[in-house]
Design a protein around this motif. Structure first.
Motif, PDB file in Angstrom:
ATOM      1  N   ILE A 388       0.790  -1.171   0.075  1.00  0.00           N
ATOM      2  CA  ILE A 388      -0.266  -0.108   0.043  1.00  0.00           C
ATOM      3  C   ILE A 388       0.784   1.412  -0.132  1.00  0.00           C
ATOM      4  O   ILE A 388       0.513   2.261  -0.475  1.00  0.00           O
ATOM      5  CB  ILE A 388      -0.970  -0.009   1.135  1.00  0.00           C
ATOM      6  N   GLU A 389       1.842   1.282   0.718  1.00  0.00           N
ATOM      7  CA  GLU A 389       2.903   2.446   0.800  1.00  0.00           C
ATOM      8  C   GLU A 389       3.311   2.701  -0.684  1.00  0.00           C
ATOM      9  O   GLU A 389       3.327   3.893  -1.109  1.00  0.00           O
ATOM     10  CB  GLU A 389       4.006   2.428   1.672  1.00  0.00           C
ATOM     11  N   ASN A 390       3.858   2.003  -1.571  1.00  0.00           N
ATOM     12  CA  ASN A 390       4.350   2.242  -2.669  1.00  0.00           C
ATOM     13  C   ASN A 390       3.029   2.621  -3.605  1.00  0.00           C
ATOM     14  O   ASN A 390       3.316   3.661  -4.473  1.00  0.00           O
ATOM     15  CB  ASN A 390       4.692   0.796  -3.377  1.00  0.00           C
ATOM     16  N   THR A 391       2.029   2.154  -3.527  1.00  0.00           N
ATOM     17  CA  THR A 391       0.732   2.430  -4.214  1.00  0.00           C
ATOM     18  C   THR A 391       0.350   4.075  -4.000  1.00  0.00           C
ATOM     19  O   THR A 391       0.256   4.603  -4.619  1.00  0.00           O
ATOM     20  CB  THR A 391      -0.600   1.588  -3.797  1.00  0.00           C
ATOM     21  N   VAL A 392       0.322   4.231  -2.924  1.00  0.00           N
ATOM     22  CA  VAL A 392       0.132   5.691  -2.305  1.00  0.00           C
ATOM     23  C   VAL A 392       1.136   6.708  -2.941  1.00  0.00           C
ATOM     24  O   VAL A 392       0.855   7.805  -3.419  1.00  0.00           O
ATOM     25  CB  VAL A 392      -0.335   5.737  -0.950  1.00  0.00           C
ATOM     26  N   HIS A 393       2.451   6.272  -2.688  1.00  0.00           N
ATOM     27  CA  HIS A 393       3.461   7.184  -3.029  1.00  0.00           C
ATOM     28  C   HIS A 393       3.424   7.293  -4.680  1.00  0.00           C
ATOM     29  O   HIS A 393       3.630   8.428  -5.026  1.00  0.00           O
ATOM     30  CB  HIS A 393       4.674   6.588  -2.681  1.00  0.00           C
ATOM     31  N   SER A 394       3.248   6.245  -5.371  1.00  0.00           N
ATOM     32  CA  SER A 394       2.916   6.433  -6.762  1.00  0.00           C
ATOM     33  C   SER A 394       1.909   7.484  -7.215  1.00  0.00           C
ATOM     34  O   SER A 394       1.973   8.237  -8.065  1.00  0.00           O
ATOM     35  CB  SER A 394       2.787   5.122  -7.480  1.00  0.00           C
ATOM     36  N   LEU A 395       0.655   7.414  -6.605  1.00  0.00           N
ATOM     37  CA  LEU A 395      -0.219   8.403  -6.847  1.00  0.00           C
ATOM     38  C   LEU A 395       0.127   9.782  -6.224  1.00  0.00           C
ATOM     39  O   LEU A 395      -0.236  10.716  -7.012  1.00  0.00           O
ATOM     40  CB  LEU A 395      -1.586   7.934  -5.994  1.00  0.00           C
ATOM     41  N   MET A 396       0.842   9.976  -5.363  1.00  0.00           N
ATOM     42  CA  MET A 396       1.260  11.351  -4.755  1.00  0.00           C
ATOM     43  C   MET A 396       2.043  11.951  -5.832  1.00  0.00           C
ATOM     44  O   MET A 396       2.313  13.258  -6.006  1.00  0.00           O
ATOM     45  CB  MET A 396       2.188  11.079  -3.476  1.00  0.00           C
ATOM     46  N   ALA A 397       2.625  11.338  -6.992  1.00  0.00           N
ATOM     47  CA  ALA A 397       3.523  11.656  -7.949  1.00  0.00           C
ATOM     48  C   ALA A 397       2.754  12.028  -9.016  1.00  0.00           C
ATOM     49  O   ALA A 397       3.478  12.649 -10.300  1.00  0.00           O
ATOM     50  CB  ALA A 397       4.621  10.930  -8.330  1.00  0.00           C
ATOM     51  N   SER A 398       1.517  11.899  -9.020  1.00  0.00           N
ATOM     52  CA  SER A 398       0.573  12.129 -10.242  1.00  0.00           C
ATOM     53  C   SER A 398       0.555  13.585 -10.765  1.00  0.00           C
ATOM     54  O   SER A 398       0.758  14.689  -9.980  1.00  0.00           O
ATOM     55  CB  SER A 398      -0.880  11.680  -9.871  1.00  0.00           C
ATOM     56  N   GLU A 399       0.761  13.528 -11.987  1.00  0.00           N
ATOM     57  CA  GLU A 399       0.659  15.138 -12.671  1.00  0.00           C
ATOM     58  C   GLU A 399      -0.784  15.637 -12.849  1.00  0.00           C
ATOM     59  O   GLU A 399      -0.855  16.758 -13.255  1.00  0.00           O
ATOM     60  CB  GLU A 399       1.231  14.960 -14.083  1.00  0.00           C
ATOM     61  N   HIS A 400      -1.472  14.854 -12.286  1.00  0.00           N
ATOM     62  CA  HIS A 400      -3.212  15.290 -12.416  1.00  0.00           C
ATOM     63  C   HIS A 400      -3.517  15.455 -11.022  1.00  0.00           C
ATOM     64  O   HIS A 400      -3.265  14.618 -10.254  1.00  0.00           O
ATOM     65  CB  HIS A 400      -3.996  14.324 -13.310  1.00  0.00           C
ATOM     66  N   PRO A 401      -4.389  16.674 -10.732  1.00  0.00           N
ATOM     67  CA  PRO A 401      -4.904  16.742  -9.433  1.00  0.00           C
ATOM     68  C   PRO A 401      -5.794  15.657  -8.985  1.00  0.00           C
ATOM     69  O   PRO A 401      -6.767  15.296  -9.637  1.00  0.00           O
ATOM     70  CB  PRO A 401      -5.658  18.120  -9.511  1.00  0.00           C
ATOM     71  N   ILE A 402      -5.568  15.041  -7.887  1.00  0.00           N
ATOM     72  CA  ILE A 402      -6.535  13.889  -7.502  1.00  0.00           C
ATOM     73  C   ILE A 402      -6.575  14.094  -5.977  1.00  0.00           C
ATOM     74  O   ILE A 402      -5.830  14.673  -5.070  1.00  0.00           O
ATOM     75  CB  ILE A 402      -5.540  12.514  -7.752  1.00  0.00           C
ATOM     76  N   GLU A 403      -7.736  13.254  -5.762  1.00  0.00           N
ATOM     77  CA  GLU A 403      -8.136  13.068  -4.298  1.00  0.00           C
ATOM     78  C   GLU A 403      -8.065  11.492  -4.220  1.00  0.00           C
ATOM     79  O   GLU A 403      -8.537  10.546  -4.927  1.00  0.00           O
ATOM     80  CB  GLU A 403      -9.561  13.334  -4.126  1.00  0.00           C
ATOM     81  N   ILE A 404      -7.446  10.912  -3.083  1.00  0.00           N
ATOM     82  CA  ILE A 404      -6.977   9.514  -2.758  1.00  0.00           C
ATOM     83  C   ILE A 404      -7.905   9.281  -1.654  1.00  0.00           C
ATOM     84  O   ILE A 404      -7.706   9.768  -0.648  1.00  0.00           O
ATOM     85  CB  ILE A 404      -5.474   9.417  -2.583  1.00  0.00           C
ATOM     86  N   ILE A 405      -8.690   7.978  -1.905  1.00  0.00           N
ATOM     87  CA  ILE A 405      -9.302   7.473  -0.827  1.00  0.00           C
ATOM     88  C   ILE A 405      -8.908   5.976  -0.649  1.00  0.00           C
ATOM     89  O   ILE A 405      -9.347   5.149  -1.873  1.00  0.00           O
ATOM     90  CB  ILE A 405     -10.958   7.570  -1.260  1.00  0.00           C
TER      91      ILE A 405
END
Length: 744
Positions: A388-405
């Motif tokens: 899960i940590e890898n997954t969330v960190h990869s999303l934090m590097a997103s070039e598009h604005p996102i909300e993560i749930i």
């Protein structure tokens, strides 16, 4: 027809939350169960091979010996045999021969029964009230027992001509006994009789007996058989013409004779025409056409069989008939799979090329304006502490604005606490008691703030541009869902490399094809996006099947939404690294796909968008994802059969031809995805080994579906080693990740 269970995890409360803890699975028990669930599919495959072996056996493709020994000296053959008649009796130490009396003819027919020519011969004999002796081979009698029954019923005699028609002078006594016993077994099963008449293959006149064939004749006599050769040869096998056959078959001076003819082994129309003239012409000259024992005024050579021997014969004939019918079905199946395979390859190549040209052309846009507004990313997680940590960190590097749930579905390994401890902005954790992946996604959907919903698995990582590329197709208001490009991250192992080939060649080429056809069957759970209003219109994620991603995609098609594929939205997932985990995953996928097809079956007869999908998409999915893989083992079954029993060279060439086509498709897919071609080195081995496992998995899924069996969901063990290129590096190694103590 099919039962359902939770796909995301066991449908029970998490430990420590006021409910009974789920007992730990017994890994050794799972290992013990694996052979049992393999047993039925393997039994079916073995049965198919056994039917082919039996078919090859009775078609003289197995144990056949086509050698013919040249003439030898005659020093050991008694003169009275060389100068005697065509009926040779060496039973009980006797050495005698008999001739047929004058004006009596015994027509003999070798090598049958033949389904085309034997009935015609029997018709002619019946029309002229003539009898004959049919020396049948065991292979033909086993395949056409009804013709042997007719011979006996119409008063003809039947003799043995061995089972496989070998030259017995080459064979051991054991093989001779086997040829005789198998030939008798066929007669017992076909007509319930035994015979004491025998004719050796490749035999001729009595004076042709030599030092190689005479010991065989003596041994045959010791086994209780009378050897019958001939003294008039029509040579009909040469097809010299009707007149010439009649001339050669006619004895001189009113003498009796045993006439050699053939009712099998090729085109026998000249033989049929010849006996239709020959029999009445010689009957007018005072000849009688009789059985051998009738002509010799002896006891019938045929004796009825009862009891165990009769049932053994009937069982043998039944198995042979079954093998013929099964083989006919298998041949039809191999023809169908051949058409399907080549049709699929052709469609994939043509339509994937069309898809690539469309989305890669200069100035291509999905809609009038690009999507720039924030989107919600839902990450359902059940015991994903290692990933899960890898997954969330990869999303934090997103070039598009996102909300993560992150929706923690009752994890017992501290997955939720790990995410919370990261203290990352725009990341929320929603906890719930274990209810399965569909319920987790619906819970996330209820908490989402935005109109576009991206869904991914808890063991997947995104590249920085993945979300941006994934949501761009929503600029077209007709698009309801988008499939991304799922890739295998752990491809360094052999199993991982095989799955990498499968993902690139199979899944992604398929998605390009289905995109063009407008019937994408599955938005992958690892990387997919949905319009929120589209999800709400079809009732959200359903837990009716084990393949909720396929289920929701089909529901969107039926509701009239367009579903597309974007190749640039890449996601890296951790593929199973053991055979047992791979089995569990694919078994669930196959079974879930069948459930989804069954659930949406009414679309076939409906109107509108649902009917269009039901009459185009559903049949394609059923053909290419269920029926074709089910029939595909026939390729390998016939390959093995052809390599072992021939024609070996043609079989190998055909297999390499199919492999070459697959290599072309795979190379094209790898080129489209800009993947290194080096992984294709393992493609031939994948076709031999990996594909067999997929066959058995699908067959087991069919069995489960048809029997109404219940399939349990099994959580795959993850290692957390997959990272996306360009993502934020994770803060722990696979080894150190285990040091974090799970929080319940």
């Amino acid at each position: 027809m099919m039962s359902r269970t939770s796909r995301h995890g066991p449908a029970s409360s998490a430990p420590g939350r006021g409910s009974r803890a789920t007992p730990k699975p017994d890994r050794n028990a799972r290992r013990r169960r694996l052979p049992m669930r393999l047993l039925l599919p393997i039994t079916i495959l073995v049965a198919m091979m056994a039917m082919l072996m039996l078919r090859g056996y009775v078609h003289s493709e197995i144990l056949a010996d086509h050698r013919v020994r040249p003439e030898a000296a005659t020093d050991k053959v008694p003169e009275k045999i060389l100068d005697g008649g065509p009926v040779i009796d060496t039973r009980s130490g006797r050495t005698s021969s008999l001739s047929v009396p004058d004006h009596r003819l015994v027509l003999t027919f070798d090598d049958g029964p033949d389904p085309v020519w034997t009935p015609k011969v029997l018709d002619v004999l019946k029309a002229h009230h003539a009898h004959a002796v049919f020396f049948v081979t065991g292979t033909m009698a086993s395949r056409y027992p009804e013709l042997v029954q007719r011979m006996v019923r119409e008063g003809h005699e039947v003799g043995l001509h061995t089972f496989n028609h070998p030259d017995l002078s080459y064979q051991s006594k054991k093989r001779i006994d086997w040829e005789l016993s198998q030939n008798q077994l066929a007669l017992e099963g076909a007509a319930g009789i035994r015979t004491s008449l025998f004719r050796p293959p490749y035999s001729s006149f009595a004076d042709a007996m030599d030092d190689k064939s005479w010991p065989v004749t003596q041994y045959i006599g010791s086994r209780g058989y009378i050897t019958v050769v001939n003294n008039t040869d029509s040579e009909d096998w040469q097809k010299p013409g009707v007149d010439e056959i009649i001339r050669r078959a006619t004895p001189k001076g009113g003498k009796g004779a045993i006439v050699l003819m053939h009712d099998s082994g090729g085109d026998r129309h000249q033989t049929v025409q010849a006996i239709d003239r020959f029999v009445p012409e010689l009957q007018e000259q005072g000849y009688e056409f009789e059985n051998l024992t009738e002509a010799l005024d002896a006891k019938s050579a045929l004796t009825p069989v009862t009891g165990v021997d009769l049932w053994k014969g009937k069982a043998w004939v039944f198995l042979v008939q079954a093998s013929e019918k099964v083989t006919d079905v298998l041949v039809v199946g191999i023809a169908i799979i051949g058409v399907l395979v080549f049709a699929r390859f052709g469609l994939m190549l043509l339509l994937s090329a069309a898809h690539a040209r469309r989305v890669r052309r200069k100035g291509f846009r999905w809609g009038p304006t690009p999507i720039t507004e924030p989107v919600t990313v839902l990450v359902p997680a059940y015991n994903e502490a290692k990933c899960i940590e890898n997954t969330v960190h990869s999303l934090m590097a997103s070039e598009h604005p996102i909300e993560i749930i992150v929706i923690d579905d009752g994890s017992s390994d501290g997955t939720a606490r790990i995410v919370e401890d990261l203290l990352l902005p725009n990341v929320r954790v929603v906890r719930q008691l274990n209810a399965g992946k569909p319920a987790a996604l619906n819970r996330g959907l209820a908490n989402a703030s935005h109109d576009i919903i991206v869904m991914m698995d808890g063991d997947t990582v995104f590249e920085p541009e993945t979300v941006r590329e994934l949501v761009q197709p929503f600029s077209d208001p007709k698009v309801g869902a988008v499939a991304g490009n799922a890739k295998v991250g752990n491809r360094d192992s052999l199993i991982g490399a095989w799955q990498h080939i499968e993902y690139v060649m199979g899944f992604n080429l398929d998605r390009r094809m289905y995109d063009i056809l407008g019937c994408m069957p599955t938005i992958p759970g690892a990387v997919g996006a949905f319009r929120r209003s589209a999800l709400e219109r079809v009732g959200g994620m359903s837990d009716d099947t084990l393949a909720e991603d396929t289920d929701i995609t089909m529901a969107l098609h039926r509701d009239g939404w367009r579903v597309v594929y974007t190749e640039k939205a890449r996601a890296w997932t951790e593929a199973p690294e053991s055979v047992q985990q791979l089995w569990s995953q694919r078994y669930r996928w196959s079974y879930g796909t069948m459930q989804a097809i069954w659930k949406h079956r009414r679309s076939v007869v409906e109107r509108g968008p649902s009917g269009r999908f039901g009459r185009v998409g559903l049949p394609l999915v059923a053909l290419f994802m269920v029926l074709a893989p089910l029939l595909a083992p026939l390729i390998d079954v016939f390959l093995l059969y052809g390599v072992v029993f021939g024609p070996t060279q043609k079989t190998i060439i055909a297999w390499f031809g199919v492999l070459a086509i697959q290599v072309v498709c795979a190379a094209y897919a790898f080129r489209l995805d800009k993947e290194r071609m080096t992984h294709l080195i393992s493609l031939p081995l994948q076709q031999i080994l990996y594909r067999q496992l997929m066959y058995v998995v699908l067959l087991q899924s069919w069995i489960t579906a048809l029997t109404g069996g219940r399939l349990r969901w099994q959580k795959l063990r993850r290692t957390g080693v997959v990272e996306a290129p360009g993502s934020v590096p994770r803060q722990r190694t696979p080894e150190s990740g285990n040091e974090r103590r799970p929080v319940g």
